[in-house]
Motif scaffolding. Structure first.
Motif, mmCIF file in Angstrom:
data_model
loop_
_atom_site.group_PDB
_atom_site.id
_atom_site.type_symbol
_atom_site.label_atom_id
_atom_site.label_comp_id
_atom_site.label_asym_id
_atom_site.label_seq_id
_atom_site.Cartn_x
_atom_site.Cartn_y
_atom_site.Cartn_z
ATOM 1 N N VAL A 99 -15.326 -9.218 -9.828
ATOM 2 C CA VAL A 99 -13.945 -9.381 -10.272
ATOM 3 C C VAL A 99 -13.541 -8.151 -11.076
ATOM 4 O O VAL A 99 -14.368 -7.502 -11.691
ATOM 5 C CB VAL A 99 -13.779 -10.653 -11.134
ATOM 6 N N VAL A 127 -9.034 -16.089 -10.808
ATOM 7 C CA VAL A 127 -9.451 -14.717 -10.568
ATOM 8 C C VAL A 127 -9.842 -14.586 -9.098
ATOM 9 O O VAL A 127 -10.298 -15.549 -8.485
ATOM 10 C CB VAL A 127 -10.621 -14.360 -11.511
ATOM 11 N N ILE A 147 -11.400 -17.956 -17.007
ATOM 12 C CA ILE A 147 -10.917 -18.182 -15.647
ATOM 13 C C ILE A 147 -11.132 -19.625 -15.214
ATOM 14 O O ILE A 147 -11.956 -20.343 -15.774
ATOM 15 C CB ILE A 147 -11.615 -17.227 -14.634
#
Lengths: 448, 374
Positions: B28, A365, A14
């Motif tokens: 996440v 993200v 990410i």
């Protein structure tokens, strides 16, 4: 050196990864201790609002074992003690003086260290307030100083996204690390030091210090994973572990006789103003680290302690004792039209159902769940990423059914709470939280 | 109004991925959700579905002596298939919503797959009311009584089909059910036998070779593979079913272990039976095992039904066993049980029952190797 390969896991690629550069920050106006964020500890305050503190003055002790003390990371006046629901002590905020005074502790030279007894070192660490840096597997509680552990595991590189690079925090401190390991060798007959294959071995590190070289995706560098991969008998289960950076603090305390307060933390995440390592104080305010005002737009999330294992911090909070990272991510609370049918060339995913799985580039993200909770469909994705093979999809069900024996047989206590099972679950079940809850309930039951 | 929330939620979440955010660690989450997971199965079902539609129209027009050009065939196919699909989704969703509202759980996307799988396993002549009864049984008894998608032990679409198979055998077997014949034009109908390859094979005498009998009935291997013949709507084209299976394996939705295990099970059992074949034994015994792969519903079943993660075992090694036994049972039922021309349905349902046991065995073996940590 033993090579250990941990095949299962996942490296989330990410954006917002901190650069391996450090940026110093000026001394903050105040620092804080967050007793609430230290697991299992029952704090008993030794100070009041308005008390004068030096760096290293006792702030609170653990009621369960009063020899475990927590010291002040700053010299100055206790500005405020913040209590939460049911009078849990959330914060002890210390307003720093211009000239901070220090409590001095006994120091050891290298030769003194070589001759020191275990008891005297334990005493020195306890008095120096850093015993809390040790954690006992599998529950993560602070260990009993009177027990000699089967082994102590030092993980130099946890591989969790956005944690400090060993090359950065060990720079010029290799001798300190060596000294730290000498201390550990006094505490336990078996000390394991692991570093990840992808990390550069810091220059100047004494030969033979690193015992294990691990490879594989996150959480390969975790102490619990190392233990799972190396243990031969149940007697080894209650190993202690300490992170590389914490070991440096310990060594500094023993060598200099001063309570160390410097921390290297990472500032990362796609919404961070800059992405790098920051040299700051233990317990520094988050706005100080983030380098921005708290008045920023509210759709940012501050995560202290890593995107898989950390907690949501209020934007005016402080670093806790163990924290080494501040990650700022978008909340991700926007709805997405026909999201399930899009090709998804920019979606971070472990699966192969998005075009993004063909790309190598890092993706942005956010903290969105990206779906709604459904019943488990037994897809087994969680097992694909479980580094300690506990079969999360089955252990989840036995934990939910209250089958403690069954969960334990599956290896509930080997779980390192890496959070990957929760991450990959297409049914959006928080598997990791269920397992953690079951483990904590079991620990409580054992203690009663 | 609040009790209708599952319906509102289902409608809303059909259009939107909701903006829910994580409340604690892990902060996440993967972008994949169950809806996308299931959507991929639907996507993989499209080739057999579209071809099945064309084929149903083609067979109908062939039997009725109507035009065999593309447009009329497709239109005819639409007329035959669409009502079945609409009934399947409509009636199925009625039960889904009813259970979701009464039992206060969200409507799971699993039904999107069941609702399309079910009509594809039926003959095109299936009366609509029977299809409605079948999907009702599949959804209610096959799934909802256990608590909905994820908690069922049997594949709901196959449960519905099995119910119809035993309740209304006249509409689910025999030669007359596989093509819709209308506007009786004498002569044209005579040219059309309507017998499926499996039923033709079942009639072969001991001395005959099934391959030759099939070829004589204009069912060469290549035709069986491509699928332009009368049969269950979605299941005739083995090639397209295997293509769908390949897509599912590539994106990681279906387990290749089950599919390859199933194919291996069919081939190995077929070859072993070849060894048993004598002069006076059934013609089935000496059949080239590859014919088992392309005849009947095996390809469809192993690609879309056996790989249903809910009813298949969750452990990797026993997935091989599970797939293998499905393939083996399919062949054994076809060869040794003349009452059932097709074996894949019962083989999958039977193995569904054994999934928990297979999982249990592998988990026990795995746990034994662990260093105990209590």
């Amino acid at each position: 050196m033993i090579s250990i390969h941990s095949k299962k896991g996942f490296d989330l690629n990410i954006t917002g990864s901190p650069l391996p550069q450090t940026s110093p920050r000026e001394t903050p106006v105040c620092v804080a201790l967050l007793p609430e964020k230290i697991p299992f500890v029952k704090p008993r305050l030794k100070i009041k609002e308005g008390s004068q503190l030096q760096i290293g003055s006792v702030v609170f002790e653990d009621k369960r074992n009063p020899v475990i003390q927590f010291l002040s990371p700053g010299g100055g006046t206790v500005r405020e003690i913040v209590f939460g629901p049911r009078r849990v002590i959330q914060k002890v905020i210390i307003q720093l003086d211009q000239e901070e005074e220090r409590v001095s502790f006994p120091s050891y030279t290298d030769s003194q260290l070589a001759d020191a007894s275990r008891a005297s070192l334990v005493e020195a660490i306890l008095k120096g307030g850093l015993w809390c840096l040790f954690r006992e597997l599998p529950f993560g509680d602070i260990p009993d100083p009177d027990i000699e552990p089967p082994s102590i595991i030092v993980s130099i590189d946890s591989r969790e996204p956005f944690q400090p690079h060993p090359a950065v925090y060990l720079k010029g401190k290799a001798d300190l690390l060596t000294a730290g390991i000498k201390i550990l060798e006094k505490l336990s007959s078996s000390v394991h030091v692991s570093i990840h294959q992808d990390s550069d071995m810091p220059a100047g590190l004494a030969k033979g210090i690193v015992t294990h070289r691990v490879s594989g995706p996150y959480p390969a560098g975790d102490a619990g994973v190392l233990l799972y991969r190396t243990k031969k008998a149940s007697a080894e289960n209650r190993a202690w572990h300490i992170s590389g950076q914490d070991l440096l603090l310990l060594a500094e305390l023993i060598r200099t006789g001063q309570y160390p307060v410097e921390r290297i933390v990472t500032l990362g995440g796609s919404l961070a103003r800059e992405q790098l390592h920051i040299v700051t104080r233990m317990g520094a305010p988050l706005p100080h680290i983030a380098g921005e005002n708290t008045g920023d737009p509210p759709r940012k999330r501050y995560i202290v302690g890593g995107i898989f294992r950390g907690y949501i911090a209020e934007k005016d909070s402080f670093l806790d004792l163990y924290a080494t990272s501040l990650t700022i991510l978008p909340e991700g609370d926007e709805k997405e039209l026909f999201g399930f049918a899009r090709p998804g060339s920019d979606k971070p995913t472990h699966s192969r159902t998005f075009l993004s799985s063909l790309k190598k580039a890092p993706f942005t993200v956010d903290c969105g769940v990206h779906g709604e909770q459904r019943a488990c469909i037994n897809c087994g994705y969680c097992d694909d990423v479980c580094a300690v093979d506990i079969l999360p999809q089955f252990t989840l069900k036995s934990a939910l059914a209250g089958e403690v024996e069954e969960s334990l047989a599956h290896g509930l206590l080997d779980c390192v709470s890496c959070g990957l099972c929760t991450f990959v679950c297409p049914s959006k079940i928080d598997i990791c939280a269920v397992l953690k809850g079951a483990r904590e309930a079991y620990y409580k039951e054992m203690q009663d | 109004m609040a009790k209708w929330h599952p319906l509102f939620e289902a409608t809303e979440s059909f259009f939107f991925i909701p903006g829910l955010t994580t409340q604690a660690d892990a902060h996440v989450r993967d972008s994949l959700d169950v809806k996308r997971f299931m959507s991929f199965v639907i996507l993989a079902l499209m080739p057999p579905f579209l071809f099945g539609m064309y084929n149903a129209g083609y067979q109908s027009n062939l039997a009725s002596g109507a035009s065999l050009t593309l447009l009329p065939v497709v239109l005819k196919g639409l007329l035959i298939i669409l009502p079945l699909v609409v009934i399947s989704y409509g009636v199925g969703f009625f039960w889904e919503i009813l259970f979701a509202v009464v039992r206060k759980h969200p409507i799971s996307e699993g039904f999107l797959v069941t609702g399309l799988l079910f009509p594809l396993t039926l003959p095109p002549t299936m009366p609509l009311w029977q299809a409605a009864v079948g999907i009702s049984f599949g959804v209610v008894i096959g799934k909802e009584v256990f608590g909905g998608t994820g908690r069922n032990i049997l594949n709901p679409a196959l449960t519905g089909r099995a119910f119809l198979f035993f309740a209304y055998p006249a509409k689910m077997s025999g030669d007359a059910v596989w093509a819709v014949v209308d506007g009786v034009k004498a002569g044209a109908v005579d040219a059309f036998s309507g017998a499926t390859p499996l039923s033709i094979a079942g009639l072969a005498n001991a001395q005959e070779k099934i391959e030759a009998v099939l070829k004589a009935a204009d069912y060469p291997f290549i035709k069986l593979l491509l699928g332009l013949y009368a049969g269950s709507i979605g299941a005739t084209s083995a090639l397209l079913c295997f293509a769908g299976a390949a897509l599912l394996v590539v994106v990681g939705i279906a387990s290749y272990r089950i599919i390859i295990g199933g194919i291996a099970g069919v081939l190995l059992t077929g070859y072993l039976l070849n060894f048993l074949a004598g002069d006076s034994s059934s013609a089935w015994l000496s059949l080239n095992p590859f014919y088992h792969l392309v005849m009947g519903g095996f390809a469809f079943g192993i690609a879309y039904m056996a790989t249903d993660p809910v009813t298949a075992p969750g452990m990797d090694k026993v997935k091989w066993v599970y797939g293998f036994l499905i393939g083996m049972l399919t062949v054994l039922i076809r060869v040794f049980n003349p009452a059932y021309p097709e074996g894949i349905m019962l083989a999958i349902l039977f193995m569904n029952l054994f999934s928990p046991l297979l999982d249990h065995i592998e988990i026990r073996l795995k746990i034994k190797k662990r260093v105990i940590n209590v």
